[in-house]
Each structure stands twice: as C-alpha cells, then as structure tokens.
Motif scaffolding. Sequence first.
Motif, PDB file in Angstrom:
ATOM      1  N   GLU A 167       5.783 -39.270 -23.574  1.00 34.10           N
ATOM      2  CA  GLU A 167       7.096 -38.674 -23.408  1.00 34.10           C
ATOM      3  C   GLU A 167       6.939 -37.284 -22.813  1.00 34.10           C
ATOM      4  O   GLU A 167       5.952 -36.603 -23.047  1.00 34.10           O
ATOM      5  N   GLY A 168       7.923 -36.862 -22.053  1.00 38.07           N
ATOM      6  CA  GLY A 168       7.853 -35.547 -21.435  1.00 38.07           C
ATOM      7  C   GLY A 168       6.866 -35.525 -20.283  1.00 38.07           C
ATOM      8  O   GLY A 168       6.414 -36.568 -19.788  1.00 38.07           O
ATOM      9  N   THR A 169       6.503 -34.328 -19.857  1.00 41.60           N
ATOM     10  CA  THR A 169       5.582 -34.164 -18.732  1.00 41.60           C
ATOM     11  C   THR A 169       4.149 -34.358 -19.210  1.00 41.60           C
ATOM     12  O   THR A 169       3.721 -33.709 -20.163  1.00 41.60           O
ATOM     13  N   PRO A 170       3.399 -35.247 -18.574  1.00 42.53           N
ATOM     14  CA  PRO A 170       2.010 -35.492 -18.993  1.00 42.53           C
ATOM     15  C   PRO A 170       1.154 -34.224 -18.916  1.00 42.53           C
ATOM     16  O   PRO A 170       1.366 -33.372 -18.052  1.00 42.53           O
ATOM     17  N   ARG A 171       0.197 -34.134 -19.791  1.00 41.64           N
ATOM     18  CA  ARG A 171      -0.704 -32.991 -19.834  1.00 41.64           C
ATOM     19  C   ARG A 171      -1.893 -33.224 -18.909  1.00 41.64           C
ATOM     20  O   ARG A 171      -2.505 -34.286 -18.928  1.00 41.64           O
ATOM     21  N   ILE A 172      -2.185 -32.235 -18.090  1.00 41.83           N
ATOM     22  CA  ILE A 172      -3.349 -32.324 -17.217  1.00 41.83           C
ATOM     23  C   ILE A 172      -4.606 -32.365 -18.080  1.00 41.83           C
ATOM     24  O   ILE A 172      -4.736 -31.593 -19.045  1.00 41.83           O
ATOM     25  N   PRO A 173      -5.564 -33.262 -17.796  1.00 35.38           N
ATOM     26  CA  PRO A 173      -6.761 -33.387 -18.631  1.00 35.38           C
ATOM     27  C   PRO A 173      -7.526 -32.075 -18.770  1.00 35.38           C
ATOM     28  O   PRO A 173      -7.570 -31.265 -17.837  1.00 35.38           O
ATOM     29  N   ASP A 174      -8.114 -31.877 -19.945  1.00 39.44           N
ATOM     30  CA  ASP A 174      -8.945 -30.697 -20.175  1.00 39.44           C
ATOM     31  C   ASP A 174     -10.050 -30.622 -19.123  1.00 39.44           C
ATOM     32  O   ASP A 174     -10.694 -31.622 -18.807  1.00 39.44           O
ATOM     33  N   GLY A 175     -10.254 -29.459 -18.587  1.00 37.31           N
ATOM     34  CA  GLY A 175     -11.293 -29.254 -17.592  1.00 37.31           C
ATOM     35  C   GLY A 175     -10.775 -29.254 -16.169  1.00 37.31           C
ATOM     36  O   GLY A 175     -11.450 -28.772 -15.260  1.00 37.31           O
ATOM     37  N   VAL A 176      -9.583 -29.809 -15.966  1.00 40.39           N
ATOM     38  CA  VAL A 176      -9.007 -29.850 -14.623  1.00 40.39           C
ATOM     39  C   VAL A 176      -8.112 -28.631 -14.377  1.00 40.39           C
ATOM     40  O   VAL A 176      -7.863 -28.263 -13.228  1.00 40.39           O
ATOM     41  N   GLU A 177      -7.661 -27.982 -15.459  1.00 44.99           N
ATOM     42  CA  GLU A 177      -6.741 -26.858 -15.317  1.00 44.99           C
ATOM     43  C   GLU A 177      -7.302 -25.756 -14.426  1.00 44.99           C
ATOM     44  O   GLU A 177      -6.580 -25.127 -13.647  1.00 44.99           O
ATOM     45  N   GLU A 178      -8.614 -25.500 -14.526  1.00 43.80           N
ATOM     46  CA  GLU A 178      -9.225 -24.445 -13.709  1.00 43.80           C
ATOM     47  C   GLU A 178      -9.095 -24.756 -12.226  1.00 43.80           C
ATOM     48  O   GLU A 178      -8.842 -23.865 -11.406  1.00 43.80           O
ATOM     49  N   GLU A 179      -9.268 -26.028 -11.865  1.00 41.79           N
ATOM     50  CA  GLU A 179      -9.129 -26.423 -10.468  1.00 41.79           C
ATOM     51  C   GLU A 179      -7.680 -26.242 -10.001  1.00 41.79           C
ATOM     52  O   GLU A 179      -7.423 -25.849  -8.857  1.00 41.79           O
ATOM     53  N   VAL A 180      -6.736 -26.529 -10.903  1.00 48.23           N
ATOM     54  CA  VAL A 180      -5.327 -26.358 -10.552  1.00 48.23           C
ATOM     55  C   VAL A 180      -5.034 -24.887 -10.305  1.00 48.23           C
ATOM     56  O   VAL A 180      -4.333 -24.519  -9.357  1.00 48.23           O
ATOM     57  N   ARG A 181      -5.573 -24.028 -11.153  1.00 52.34           N
ATOM     58  CA  ARG A 181      -5.323 -22.595 -10.989  1.00 52.34           C
ATOM     59  C   ARG A 181      -5.936 -22.056  -9.706  1.00 52.34           C
ATOM     60  O   ARG A 181      -5.372 -21.174  -9.052  1.00 52.34           O
ATOM     61  N   SER A 182      -7.086 -22.585  -9.306  1.00 47.93           N
ATOM     62  CA  SER A 182      -7.802 -22.009  -8.167  1.00 47.93           C
ATOM     63  C   SER A 182      -7.348 -22.559  -6.817  1.00 47.93           C
ATOM     64  O   SER A 182      -7.329 -21.829  -5.826  1.00 47.93           O
ATOM     65  N   GLY A 189     -12.504 -31.074  -3.886  1.00 46.04           N
ATOM     66  CA  GLY A 189     -12.633 -29.759  -3.259  1.00 46.04           C
ATOM     67  C   GLY A 189     -11.492 -29.416  -2.329  1.00 46.04           C
ATOM     68  O   GLY A 189     -11.531 -28.384  -1.654  1.00 46.04           O
ATOM     69  N   VAL A 190     -10.447 -30.260  -2.292  1.00 46.52           N
ATOM     70  CA  VAL A 190      -9.322 -30.094  -1.369  1.00 46.52           C
ATOM     71  C   VAL A 190      -8.134 -29.462  -2.101  1.00 46.52           C
ATOM     72  O   VAL A 190      -7.807 -29.882  -3.213  1.00 46.52           O
ATOM     73  N   PRO A 191      -7.460 -28.482  -1.513  1.00 52.91           N
ATOM     74  CA  PRO A 191      -6.228 -27.949  -2.115  1.00 52.91           C
ATOM     75  C   PRO A 191      -5.179 -29.055  -2.230  1.00 52.91           C
ATOM     76  O   PRO A 191      -5.049 -29.890  -1.338  1.00 52.91           O
ATOM     77  N   PHE A 192      -4.390 -29.028  -3.310  1.00 54.72           N
ATOM     78  CA  PHE A 192      -3.429 -30.097  -3.519  1.00 54.72           C
ATOM     79  C   PHE A 192      -2.152 -29.597  -4.184  1.00 54.72           C
ATOM     80  O   PHE A 192      -2.161 -28.635  -4.957  1.00 54.72           O
ATOM     81  N   LEU A 193      -1.057 -30.268  -3.842  1.00 50.82           N
ATOM     82  CA  LEU A 193       0.238 -30.105  -4.506  1.00 50.82           C
ATOM     83  C   LEU A 193       0.544 -31.440  -5.163  1.00 50.82           C
ATOM     84  O   LEU A 193       0.688 -32.457  -4.481  1.00 50.82           O
ATOM     85  N   TRP A 194       0.665 -31.454  -6.500  1.00 49.93           N
ATOM     86  CA  TRP A 194       0.747 -32.703  -7.255  1.00 49.93           C
ATOM     87  C   TRP A 194       2.059 -32.749  -8.036  1.00 49.93           C
ATOM     88  O   TRP A 194       2.328 -31.863  -8.848  1.00 49.93           O
ATOM     89  N   VAL A 195       2.857 -33.773  -7.785  1.00 54.07           N
ATOM     90  CA  VAL A 195       4.083 -33.997  -8.548  1.00 54.07           C
ATOM     91  C   VAL A 195       3.734 -34.813  -9.786  1.00 54.07           C
ATOM     92  O   VAL A 195       3.348 -35.981  -9.679  1.00 54.07           O
ATOM     93  N   VAL A 196       3.868 -34.189 -10.959  1.00 52.68           N
ATOM     94  CA  VAL A 196       3.640 -34.867 -12.239  1.00 52.68           C
ATOM     95  C   VAL A 196       4.945 -34.758 -13.020  1.00 52.68           C
ATOM     96  O   VAL A 196       5.209 -33.764 -13.688  1.00 52.68           O
ATOM     97  N   ARG A 197       5.774 -35.767 -12.899  1.00 46.65           N
ATOM     98  CA  ARG A 197       7.103 -35.716 -13.515  1.00 46.65           C
ATOM     99  C   ARG A 197       7.070 -36.323 -14.918  1.00 46.65           C
ATOM    100  O   ARG A 197       6.171 -37.110 -15.252  1.00 46.65           O
ATOM    101  N   PRO A 198       8.064 -35.984 -15.743  1.00 48.09           N
ATOM    102  CA  PRO A 198       8.189 -36.655 -17.040  1.00 48.09           C
ATOM    103  C   PRO A 198       8.292 -38.162 -16.860  1.00 48.09           C
ATOM    104  O   PRO A 198       9.009 -38.653 -15.984  1.00 48.09           O
TER     105      PRO A 198
END
Length: 210
Positions: free
Chosen positions: A72-87, A56-65
């Motif tokens: 390979e490349g930048t990891p994909r955020i797990p399904d279902g977590v994207e909404e929390e990232v957007r909000s 429930g805490v706002p966050f800034l997350w570094v997810v580098r390649p």
Amino acid sequence: MCRAPAEHSLHKPDRSCLAWLDARPPRSVLYVSLGSVASVDPGVFEEMAWGLASSGVPFLWVVRPGSVHGTEGTPRIPDGVEEEVRSRGKVVTWAPQREVLAHEAIGTFWSHCGWNSTLESVCEGVPVLAQPCFADQTVNARYLTHQWGVGLELGDVIQRATVAKMVRTLMTGKERDRVRERASQLKLQANQCVATSLAIDNLAQHMLSI
C-alpha cells in the motif's frame, strides 16, 4: 511478473523532475515508467532498482502508489539503492510524461508499452526499453523492437545484471546510435502523418502499417 490491479485515478505530476532534467546533458537520462495501472511483484521491483543502480546511468523513475503488488502507498526503494538515487537519479510518484519525453535530456524510455506511451515515444523520437505487462502491451513491444527497430525487450525474467546491461546498451553502447537514428526517422514519419491528417486515428493506422 507484472499484474493488472483495479484501475485508479492518476496522481498529480511532480513537475520538479523537469528542472532536474534541465541540469542534465542531452540524451543522458533514462526515463522509467510502467504506466498508471500495472504493478510488478516485489522481487521484480528490487531487480529493477538494483539494475538501475548498477547501470551507472542517470535515471528518472516513476514509482507510484500501487506499483508494487501487495503493498500500500508508495513502494520503498530497496536499502542500498538510495545513495545511487541521491547521486544520479530522481524518483517521483508521477511525471508529466509528454513533457519528459520531449525533454532533450531523455535518452531512452523504459516503458510498459501501453499504446499511449508507445505513440508518445514514437512522436518524440525516444528509443524504448520494453517491459510489457499485459493486454496489447506485448504486441506493442514487438512492434517497437522487431518491426520498427526503435528499442530492445528486457524479456520475461527481470534480473539486475540484464537490466544494467541493456540500459547501458541503449544509453552508451554501440547499439545506441543505430536505435536513435531509427527512432529519429520514425519520429519524422509520424510528424509528417500528423501534419497531413491532423487525426490520431490516421497516425495509428500509419504506424501499424509500417
């Protein structure tokens, strides 16, 4: 578990995160970065993501390649977590860390406890949620949490429920004020040392002597 792959060049910082932080209240954001070299197993990455979502805490997350082992490349955020990232979250491939840690919106640094990150967190008075990966990071984490009292360790097994609980403890719980006060005191000592000596080596020796 964390792994140490071959070292690679740093990525260009995404400075949009600073404007994003400008819109957040003081000490309200958790900054998450495990540095430029270490990678975590896919299962650990997923537990980290769901722990952030559940906190429930706002966050800034570094997810580098390359930050997740075997991908390979930048990891994909797990399904279902994207909404929390957007909000209430922001994910970037790299951040201007010193400026981020100096920003008033940052409340806690979830860190791998590399020596540079350790000194930067101390000099900015930011409490640490420690997730050491290898080499000296485990020792640095023990100093931060047990010797200097400016943070907590996540432990060897990363589980989403534990992540959420410890994030809330350092960001909103009763432990928050004590740890922040200690971090402020340590920042003052560090700044006095730098002002007197103007030498980072002397600062490092001072920190290790506390």
